[in-house]
Design a protein around this motif. Structure first.
Motif, PDB file in Angstrom:
ATOM      1  N   ILE A 241    -105.191  -3.685 -91.481  1.00 16.45           N
ATOM      2  CA  ILE A 241    -104.128  -2.695 -91.665  1.00 16.45           C
ATOM      3  C   ILE A 241    -104.642  -1.587 -92.568  1.00 16.45           C
ATOM      4  O   ILE A 241    -105.117  -1.845 -93.676  1.00 16.45           O
ATOM      5  CB  ILE A 241    -102.873  -3.341 -92.314  1.00 16.45           C
ATOM      6  CG1 ILE A 241    -102.375  -4.500 -91.439  1.00 16.45           C
ATOM      7  CG2 ILE A 241    -101.776  -2.300 -92.520  1.00 16.45           C
ATOM      8  CD1 ILE A 241    -101.267  -5.321 -92.069  1.00 16.45           C
TER       9      ILE A 241
ATOM     10  N   SER B 234    -103.209   1.658 -94.332  1.00 13.47           N
ATOM     11  CA  SER B 234    -101.966   2.370 -94.606  1.00 13.47           C
ATOM     12  C   SER B 234    -102.238   3.587 -95.468  1.00 13.47           C
ATOM     13  O   SER B 234    -102.758   3.465 -96.573  1.00 13.47           O
ATOM     14  CB  SER B 234    -101.012   1.423 -95.322  1.00 13.47           C
ATOM     15  OG  SER B 234     -99.805   2.084 -95.602  1.00 13.47           O
ATOM     16  N   THR B 235    -101.912   4.773 -94.941  1.00  8.89           N
ATOM     17  CA  THR B 235    -102.066   6.014 -95.708  1.00  8.89           C
ATOM     18  C   THR B 235    -100.693   6.684 -95.747  1.00  8.89           C
ATOM     19  O   THR B 235     -99.804   6.298 -94.994  1.00  8.89           O
ATOM     20  CB  THR B 235    -103.073   6.957 -95.011  1.00  8.89           C
ATOM     21  OG1 THR B 235    -102.555   7.275 -93.718  1.00  8.89           O
ATOM     22  CG2 THR B 235    -104.441   6.321 -94.856  1.00  8.89           C
TER      23      THR B 235
ATOM     24  N   GLU C  41     -99.833   7.837 -91.996  1.00  9.68           N
ATOM     25  CA  GLU C  41     -99.658   6.888 -90.900  1.00  9.68           C
ATOM     26  C   GLU C  41    -100.177   5.501 -91.256  1.00  9.68           C
ATOM     27  O   GLU C  41    -100.929   5.325 -92.211  1.00  9.68           O
ATOM     28  CB  GLU C  41    -100.329   7.383 -89.614  1.00  9.68           C
ATOM     29  CG  GLU C  41    -101.826   7.383 -89.631  1.00  9.68           C
ATOM     30  CD  GLU C  41    -102.455   7.708 -88.269  1.00  9.68           C
ATOM     31  OE1 GLU C  41    -101.744   7.829 -87.257  1.00  9.68           O
ATOM     32  OE2 GLU C  41    -103.689   7.833 -88.222  1.00  9.68           O
ATOM     33  N   VAL C  42     -99.732   4.540 -90.472  1.00 12.19           N
ATOM     34  CA  VAL C  42    -100.222   3.169 -90.628  1.00 12.19           C
ATOM     35  C   VAL C  42    -100.955   2.811 -89.339  1.00 12.19           C
ATOM     36  O   VAL C  42    -100.427   3.012 -88.244  1.00 12.19           O
ATOM     37  CB  VAL C  42     -99.051   2.178 -90.846  1.00 12.19           C
ATOM     38  CG1 VAL C  42     -99.572   0.754 -90.956  1.00 12.19           C
ATOM     39  CG2 VAL C  42     -98.266   2.542 -92.095  1.00 12.19           C
TER      40      VAL C  42
ATOM     41  N   SER D 146     -95.905   7.654 -90.629  1.00 11.38           N
ATOM     42  CA  SER D 146     -95.067   7.088 -91.681  1.00 11.38           C
ATOM     43  C   SER D 146     -93.753   7.826 -91.864  1.00 11.38           C
ATOM     44  O   SER D 146     -92.854   7.342 -92.520  1.00 11.38           O
ATOM     45  CB  SER D 146     -95.820   7.099 -93.007  1.00 11.38           C
ATOM     46  OG  SER D 146     -97.038   6.444 -92.857  1.00 11.38           O
TER      47      SER D 146
ATOM     48  N   THR E 229     -94.868  -1.691 -88.206  1.00 10.54           N
ATOM     49  CA  THR E 229     -95.797  -2.586 -88.902  1.00 10.54           C
ATOM     50  C   THR E 229     -95.168  -3.958 -89.072  1.00 10.54           C
ATOM     51  O   THR E 229     -95.779  -4.986 -88.770  1.00 10.54           O
ATOM     52  CB  THR E 229     -96.132  -2.016 -90.298  1.00 10.54           C
ATOM     53  OG1 THR E 229     -96.390  -0.627 -90.156  1.00 10.54           O
ATOM     54  CG2 THR E 229     -97.330  -2.691 -90.893  1.00 10.54           C
TER      55      THR E 229
END
Length: 251
Positions: free
Chosen positions: A8, A10-11, A14-15, A33, A236
Motif C-alpha cells: 500500500i 498512501s500519499t 492518492e492511495v 484521496s 482501500t
C-alpha cells in the motif's frame, strides 16, 4: 506455500494498492484521496426537477451538478422507501427496524417518473455511478448495505446466494443460517467469501449492517437534504475487507 503480499502506497493525492503473488503483481488499485462521491454512499436528497421526457428526475445530493435518477433505477420497492422516509420524518416510524412496517406494492416496470416522485420531495438514495466531468452522480433508490460476508437489502425478504458457491449443502447451510438471524423485511445476498464461515462470523457481519441501517434511520429523523447519511468505506478499506485472509504473509 505461495508468498502473498499487499503493498500500500498512501500519499495525500492518492492511495495505490498492489497485490503480489510470489513477487509478481496480480492486481493494482488506485484511488484518488479527495473523491467526494463514492459508489455506495447513501444520501438524503431533494428532488429538484422531474423530467417526464427523460423519465427521470434530478436530485440535489450536494454535488455541483444534480444527481440523475432514472425511473428504471427506482427499484421495485421505491414506494416503500418513500413511505419510510416520510414516516421517519413525521415521527410515525419511531424505530429503525422494519418489523411492523408494511411494504407498499412493487412499482410498475413501465411506469412514469411523475407518478413516482414529485419536485421538492425528500428521497433516500444511493450513489450507483460516480460523477464524471460535467455530469452529476447517477443514483438509485434501491438501497443495499454491503458487509464482508453479506449484503443487506431493506424492504425485501429475499435471500440469495452467490452463484460462485458451488456446493448445494453449503448453499442450504448459509441460507438457513441467514434465515434464522435476519430481521424481518430485510433481504440478504450471501457473498462468495461467506463460504465455510461460522455462525459467529456471519452474525457479527449482520449486526454491523443492521447498526449501519440504524445510523441511516437516526440521520433521517432530523437531517436536511442534501446530507450524506452513510458513507461507503473507502476503496482501500473495501479491498482490505474483501481480500484479507490467512494466506497473506505481509502487508
Amino acid at each position: 506455500k505461495v508468498n502473498v503480499e499487499l503493498v500500500i502506497n498512501s500519499t495525500p493525492g492518492e492511495v495505490v494498492i498492489g497485490l503480489l503473488n510470489d513477487k509478481r503483481l496480480i492486481e493494482l488499485h488506485k484511488e484518488k484521496s479527495n473523491v467526494k462521491f463514492s459508489v455506495g454512499d447513501i444520501y438524503l436528497g431533494r428532488v429538484k426537477k422531474v423530467m417526464t421526457g427523460l423519465n427521470a428526475a434530478f436530485v440535489d445530493v450536494g454535488y455541483d451538478k444534480d444527481a440523475f435518477l432514472h425511473y428504471l433505477d427506482l427499484g421495485p420497492q421505491a414506494n416503500s422507501i418513500f413511505k419510510y422516509v416520510e414516516a421517519v420524518r413525521s415521527g410515525k416510524q419511531s424505530v429503525s427496524n422494519l418489523m411492523y412496517f408494511k411494504n407498499e406494492a412493487d412499482i410498475n416496470k413501465d411506469g412514469k417518473i411523475n407518478d413516482a416522485v414529485k419536485s421538492g420531495q425528500y428521497v433516500l438514495v444511493q450513489v450507483a455511478k460516480e460523477p464524471i466531468s460535467s455530469k452529476g452522480p447517477r443514483i438509485t433508490t434501491e438501497i443495499s448495505i454491503a458487509g464482508r460476508y453479506i449484503v443487506l437489502i431493506p424492504f425485501s425478504d429475499k435471500i440469495s446466494v452467490s452463484s460462485k458457491i458451488r456446493s448445494s449443502e453449503e448453499k442450504t447451510r448459509l441460507k438457513s443460517l441467514v434465515q434464522s438471524i435476519k430481521p424481518k423485511n430485510f433481504g440478504v445476498i450471501i457473498r462468495t467469501v461467506a463460504e465455510g464461515k461460522s455462525v459467529a462470523d456471519i452474525e457479527a457481519d449482520m449486526a454491523d449492517l443492521v447498526s449501519k441501517w440504524d445510523t441511516c434511520f437516526k440521520a433521517l429523523q432530523t437531517a436536511e437534504p442534501p446530507f450524506k447519511v452513510l458513507g461507503e468505506v473507502d476503496r482501500t478499506n473495501v479491498i482490505l475487507r474483501d481480500f484479507l485472509n490467512s494466506s497473506f504473509n505481509a502487508i
